[in-house]
Design a protein around this motif. Structure first.
Motif, PDB file in Angstrom:
ATOM      1  N   PHE A  82     -15.184  29.262 -90.963  1.00 30.82           N
ATOM      2  CA  PHE A  82     -14.967  27.913 -90.446  1.00 30.82           C
ATOM      3  C   PHE A  82     -14.503  27.026 -91.602  1.00 30.82           C
ATOM      4  O   PHE A  82     -15.024  27.119 -92.725  1.00 30.82           O
ATOM      5  CB  PHE A  82     -16.246  27.320 -89.861  1.00 30.82           C
ATOM      6  CG  PHE A  82     -16.680  27.948 -88.562  1.00 30.82           C
ATOM      7  CD1 PHE A  82     -16.039  27.640 -87.374  1.00 30.82           C
ATOM      8  CD2 PHE A  82     -17.730  28.842 -88.538  1.00 30.82           C
ATOM      9  CE1 PHE A  82     -16.446  28.222 -86.186  1.00 30.82           C
ATOM     10  CE2 PHE A  82     -18.147  29.419 -87.364  1.00 30.82           C
ATOM     11  CZ  PHE A  82     -17.506  29.111 -86.174  1.00 30.82           C
ATOM     12  N   THR A  83     -13.547  26.138 -91.326  1.00 30.11           N
ATOM     13  CA  THR A  83     -13.076  25.201 -92.342  1.00 30.11           C
ATOM     14  C   THR A  83     -13.081  23.797 -91.746  1.00 30.11           C
ATOM     15  O   THR A  83     -12.536  23.566 -90.658  1.00 30.11           O
ATOM     16  CB  THR A  83     -11.659  25.560 -92.810  1.00 30.11           C
ATOM     17  OG1 THR A  83     -11.643  26.902 -93.276  1.00 30.11           O
ATOM     18  CG2 THR A  83     -11.231  24.649 -93.955  1.00 30.11           C
ATOM     19  N   ILE A  84     -13.721  22.827 -92.434  1.00 32.88           N
ATOM     20  CA  ILE A  84     -13.745  21.411 -92.040  1.00 32.88           C
ATOM     21  C   ILE A  84     -13.111  20.633 -93.191  1.00 32.88           C
ATOM     22  O   ILE A  84     -13.641  20.615 -94.309  1.00 32.88           O
ATOM     23  CB  ILE A  84     -15.170  20.895 -91.764  1.00 32.88           C
ATOM     24  CG1 ILE A  84     -15.856  21.760 -90.703  1.00 32.88           C
ATOM     25  CG2 ILE A  84     -15.117  19.438 -91.330  1.00 32.88           C
ATOM     26  CD1 ILE A  84     -16.815  22.757 -91.263  1.00 32.88           C
ATOM     27  N   THR A  85     -11.953  20.022 -92.911  1.00 35.66           N
ATOM     28  CA  THR A  85     -11.212  19.284 -93.941  1.00 35.66           C
ATOM     29  C   THR A  85     -11.049  17.833 -93.497  1.00 35.66           C
ATOM     30  O   THR A  85     -10.750  17.560 -92.329  1.00 35.66           O
ATOM     31  CB  THR A  85      -9.824  19.918 -94.156  1.00 35.66           C
ATOM     32  OG1 THR A  85      -9.987  21.316 -94.419  1.00 35.66           O
ATOM     33  CG2 THR A  85      -9.113  19.278 -95.334  1.00 35.66           C
ATOM     34  N   ASP A  86     -11.268  16.902 -94.446  1.00 34.07           N
ATOM     35  CA  ASP A  86     -11.038  15.482 -94.144  1.00 34.07           C
ATOM     36  C   ASP A  86     -10.302  14.836 -95.308  1.00 34.07           C
ATOM     37  O   ASP A  86     -10.237  15.390 -96.407  1.00 34.07           O
ATOM     38  CB  ASP A  86     -12.365  14.762 -93.851  1.00 34.07           C
ATOM     39  CG  ASP A  86     -13.270  14.671 -95.065  1.00 34.07           C
ATOM     40  OD1 ASP A  86     -12.838  14.107 -96.091  1.00 34.07           O
ATOM     41  OD2 ASP A  86     -14.417  15.192 -94.999  1.00 34.07           O
ATOM     42  N   SER A 130     -14.411  19.230-103.285  1.00 33.06           N
ATOM     43  CA  SER A 130     -14.134  17.808-103.083  1.00 33.06           C
ATOM     44  C   SER A 130     -14.101  17.089-104.418  1.00 33.06           C
ATOM     45  O   SER A 130     -14.702  17.547-105.401  1.00 33.06           O
ATOM     46  CB  SER A 130     -15.206  17.181-102.173  1.00 33.06           C
ATOM     47  OG  SER A 130     -14.960  15.797-102.002  1.00 33.06           O
ATOM     48  N   SER A 131     -13.388  15.994-104.436  1.00 35.37           N
ATOM     49  CA  SER A 131     -13.366  15.105-105.607  1.00 35.37           C
ATOM     50  C   SER A 131     -13.131  13.693-105.109  1.00 35.37           C
ATOM     51  O   SER A 131     -12.534  13.488-104.040  1.00 35.37           O
ATOM     52  CB  SER A 131     -12.267  15.539-106.590  1.00 35.37           C
ATOM     53  OG  SER A 131     -11.001  15.520-105.962  1.00 35.37           O
ATOM     54  N   PRO A 132     -13.594  12.667-105.840  1.00 38.72           N
ATOM     55  CA  PRO A 132     -13.477  11.272-105.379  1.00 38.72           C
ATOM     56  C   PRO A 132     -12.025  10.893-105.100  1.00 38.72           C
ATOM     57  O   PRO A 132     -11.123  11.167-105.900  1.00 38.72           O
ATOM     58  CB  PRO A 132     -14.055  10.475-106.549  1.00 38.72           C
ATOM     59  CG  PRO A 132     -14.982  11.426-107.240  1.00 38.72           C
ATOM     60  CD  PRO A 132     -14.343  12.751-107.100  1.00 38.72           C
ATOM     61  N   GLY A 133     -11.805  10.316-103.898  1.00 36.18           N
ATOM     62  CA  GLY A 133     -10.494   9.830-103.521  1.00 36.18           C
ATOM     63  C   GLY A 133      -9.567  10.879-102.960  1.00 36.18           C
ATOM     64  O   GLY A 133      -8.435  10.564-102.581  1.00 36.18           O
ATOM     65  N   LYS A 134      -9.979  12.133-102.895  1.00 33.85           N
ATOM     66  CA  LYS A 134      -9.090  13.195-102.434  1.00 33.85           C
ATOM     67  C   LYS A 134      -9.653  13.951-101.237  1.00 33.85           C
ATOM     68  O   LYS A 134      -9.229  15.068-100.942  1.00 33.85           O
ATOM     69  CB  LYS A 134      -8.822  14.181-103.567  1.00 33.85           C
ATOM     70  CG  LYS A 134      -8.055  13.562-104.711  1.00 33.85           C
ATOM     71  CD  LYS A 134      -7.709  14.598-105.773  1.00 33.85           C
ATOM     72  CE  LYS A 134      -6.920  13.978-106.901  1.00 33.85           C
ATOM     73  NZ  LYS A 134      -6.560  14.986-107.942  1.00 33.85           N
ATOM     74  N   MET A 181     -16.218  13.349-102.627  1.00 31.54           N
ATOM     75  CA  MET A 181     -17.554  13.375-103.238  1.00 31.54           C
ATOM     76  C   MET A 181     -17.443  13.804-104.690  1.00 31.54           C
ATOM     77  O   MET A 181     -16.557  14.596-105.067  1.00 31.54           O
ATOM     78  CB  MET A 181     -18.477  14.358-102.482  1.00 31.54           C
ATOM     79  CG  MET A 181     -18.806  13.960-101.072  1.00 31.54           C
ATOM     80  SD  MET A 181     -19.929  15.150-100.280  1.00 31.54           S
ATOM     81  CE  MET A 181     -18.804  16.517-100.031  1.00 31.54           C
ATOM     82  N   THR A 182     -18.370  13.316-105.495  1.00 31.95           N
ATOM     83  CA  THR A 182     -18.452  13.750-106.893  1.00 31.95           C
ATOM     84  C   THR A 182     -19.240  15.063-106.961  1.00 31.95           C
ATOM     85  O   THR A 182     -19.957  15.419-106.022  1.00 31.95           O
ATOM     86  CB  THR A 182     -19.162  12.689-107.743  1.00 31.95           C
ATOM     87  OG1 THR A 182     -20.517  12.567-107.269  1.00 31.95           O
ATOM     88  CG2 THR A 182     -18.452  11.347-107.658  1.00 31.95           C
ATOM     89  N   PRO A 183     -19.126  15.812-108.072  1.00 32.05           N
ATOM     90  CA  PRO A 183     -19.904  17.059-108.208  1.00 32.05           C
ATOM     91  C   PRO A 183     -21.405  16.840-108.085  1.00 32.05           C
ATOM     92  O   PRO A 183     -22.108  17.687-107.550  1.00 32.05           O
ATOM     93  CB  PRO A 183     -19.517  17.570-109.599  1.00 32.05           C
ATOM     94  CG  PRO A 183     -18.143  17.010-109.830  1.00 32.05           C
ATOM     95  CD  PRO A 183     -18.150  15.660-109.179  1.00 32.05           C
TER      96      PRO A 183
END
Length: 603
Positions: free
Chosen positions: A536-540, A586-590, A545-547
């Motif tokens: 399953f893949t959930i992408t937004d 994930s990374s902030p803003g991306k 989020m930060t590490p």
């Protein structure tokens, strides 16, 4: 038959059983250990007997093979030396000229004989085991002196003459024969008067330019030259050097020379294959035998005493048996001491158990020790002190269990009440033409219909996707125009099963933390089969989020942000193990990408 079996049982099995029932635990333990070690020792002794016997046999064969190989190499080197000597004489152009000239004046014969005599004596002086060097020449050309020059007619018609002609210039070795020297002065080898055995090295003499033959070269070699190579080994071996026809060239016993090997040793020549091993009888004794074949067809046959090998085996096994008896005696003594100290704590533990059985839970253990039994005694003491507390806890848990059963019965009624209530709300909304409220209530009803479906924890992928769609529709009514979603699933994965509520927590997290002000969010959900896994893949495209936030979501405390995500991860690990789980990128803003790995399990 039955009576015989019952009688054996009464005579053997029953007394043994009664004996073991009467003796103390210490003696039982001691007897069991002794019997076990005795059986193991007997088995090990039998196994070691077989191993040592085979290794000593192999060692005897290896030693025999090594010495035979060395002797074969030495004899080969000696024969190559004689072969080189014949090549030197064969290629001497002056000798060839002298042997092929036609002499008229008798004085020329005298010069010829003097030259040939000195020429041959030079070689014989260099090697005392060369008995003679003879040229067999046509007597019509050169009168023979019967010492260095002999008529070729003496060889014609013999097997040696035929062999040397068939060899076409190659070297031929003749069989061993007696060599008799008349006086010391006439002894060409200088080895003294008496009788010895020799073998011949014979080859054709020809014009190597034109290829025509003019005679035969014969070198008589004392067999003692070969015998001295293995004299030091005759104390524990019998060695025979045999030609291609099976005749003995030389051996430890000179009386065997020139006899057939099969007449001396009880074996067939067909059994004498190169690097073969066998066992035969010789001189009334069993022998280990091996054979090495030389380039000229000769064989080196070596025999060693089988009795000596057996004697060494028996001596080794006797020493091993004595050592085993000593070890067994020490083991039995050690077993008795161990059984005593072992059962002493067992008896002490039995007394403690009897105290607890009588209702005395207040046990005080002093210096129980740190071994296994000591730890058992200490653990039993601690257990006895907690028995009352545990009994109370069991009683309380039974009361809680009864309460839980009542709550579960009540929970079975609540979903029906919830479905009926939502249906009534939807009917009321349609009556007043409130489509938004109608859709939201229907979505909420579908959501709870799947999530509360008979309490099942595992549902199909199709049901999980429908559950997520219902949740998204509810959120779209709440955040009108801010949520855009797309769901893509491969058809073949729809009938696979998945834990319930593994997508909704991530969608909820994307909506709650990805929408900022009037900015909306796009959510893409997919399900596919890849590398024998359900993925399953959930992408937004939210704020990301930060590490540190990712680490808290996956491994943080059991409350607060990310609780639903941790719940999903823990459920997957409990159901399928650590090979499956969640990966967050994930990374902030991306934005964020969540990948869930599950096994492929059909409904």
């Amino acid at each position: 038959m039955k009576g015989g079996t019952w009688g054996m049982y009464n005579k053997i099995v029953l007394p043994v059983r009664n004996f073991f029932q009467k003796v103390s635990y210490q003696h039982k333990l001691f007897l069991i250990m002794c019997i076990t070690v005795l059986f193991i020792s007997i088995f090990n002794y039998g196994y070691l007997y077989s191993v040592i016997k085979n290794r000593l046999y192999a060692s005897a064969y290896d030693n025999l093979a090594v010495s035979t190989d060395q002797l074969a190499n030495n004899i080969t080197a000696k024969l190559e030396y004689f072969s080189g000597l014949s090549n030197t004489i064969y290629s001497d152009y002056q000798v060839m000229q002298l042997l092929t000239n036609e002499y008229v004046d008798p004085g020329q014969y005298v010069d010829f004989y003097q030259f040939i005599g000195k020429y041959i004596q030079r070689f014989m002086a260099a090697d005392p085991y060369i008995l003679s060097i003879t040229f067999y020449i046509d007597s019509n050309k050169i009168p023979p002196d019967m010492k260095y020059i002999k008529p070729i007619e003496q060889l014609e018609g013999s097997a040696l003459f035929d062999d040397v002609n068939e060899a076409r210039g190659g070297i031929v070795y003749g069989p061993a024969s007696r060599w008799e020297e008349t006086t010391v002065g006439e002894s060409s080898s200088g080895t003294g008067s008496g009788m010895s055995y020799s073998f011949k090295l014979v080859r054709l003499l020809n014009y190597y330019t034109y290829g025509s033959n003019y005679g035969i070269l014969s070198i008589d070699i004392d067999t003692r030259d070969l015998r001295r190579m293995f004299e030091n080994e005759l104390n524990n071996k019998d060695i025979f050097i045999v030609d291609a026809e099976g005749a003995i060239i030389v051996s430890g016993n000179s009386s065997h020379t020139s006899r057939k090997l099969v007449d001396v040793v009880d074996m067939e020549m067909t059994g004498l294959k190169d690097r073969s091993y066998t066992t035969i009888f010789f001189n009334g004794e069993q022998k280990l035998t091996t054979c090495r074949q030389l380039k000229n067809g000769w064989r080196v046959v070596a025999l060693t005493s089988y009795t000596d090998v057996v004697r060494n085996i028996n001596q080794s096994l006797l020493r091993m048996f004595v050592v085993s008896l000593v070890i067994l005696g020490l083991s039995f003594f050690a077993f008795y001491v161990i059984s005593y100290f072992f059962t002493r704590k067992v008896k002490y533990l039995i007394r403690l158990i009897k105290n607890v059985e009588s209702g005395d839970f207040d046990i005080k253990v002093i210096n129980a020790g740190d071994d296994e039994l000591g730890k058992v005694i200490s653990a039993f003491s601690r257990m006895a002190k907690k028995v009352n507390h545990l009994m109370k806890e069991v009683y309380e848990k039974e009361i809680i269990g009864k309460s839980t059963e009542l709550e579960l019965l009540q929970a079975q009624i609540n979903p029906h009440f919830l479905y009926n209530t939502l249906s009534s709300m939807a009917a009321l909304a349609r009556r007043y033409h409130d489509e938004r409220l109608t859709g939201m209530v229907i979505s909420l009803s579908d959501f709870y219909r799947i999530s509360l479906n008979k309490g099942r924890k595992i549902i199909t992928v199709r049901e999980e996707i429908d559950l997520t769609r219902s949740y998204l529709r509810i959120m779209m009514y709440r955040f009108e125009g801010l949520i855009h979603s797309e769901i893509h699933c491969e058809p073949q994965v729809m009938n696979y099963v998945t834990p319930k509520f593994i997508l909704q927590p991530f969608v909820e997290n994307s909506i709650n933390h990805g929408i900022s002000g009037d900015e909306g969010i796009r959510i893409f959900i997919s399900a596919e089969e890849k590398e024998d896994k359900l993925i399953f893949t959930i992408t937004d495209d939210g704020c990301g989020m930060t590490p540190d936030v990712i680490e808290k979501c996956l491994n943080g405390p059991s409350s607060g942000r990310g609780y639903g995500i941790r719940n999903v991860q823990q459920r997957i690990a409990m159901l399928y193990g650590d090979s499956y789980g969640i990966d967050i990128d994930s990374s902030p803003g991306k934005g964020a990408k969540v990948t869930i790995y599950l096994p492929l399990i059909r409904q």
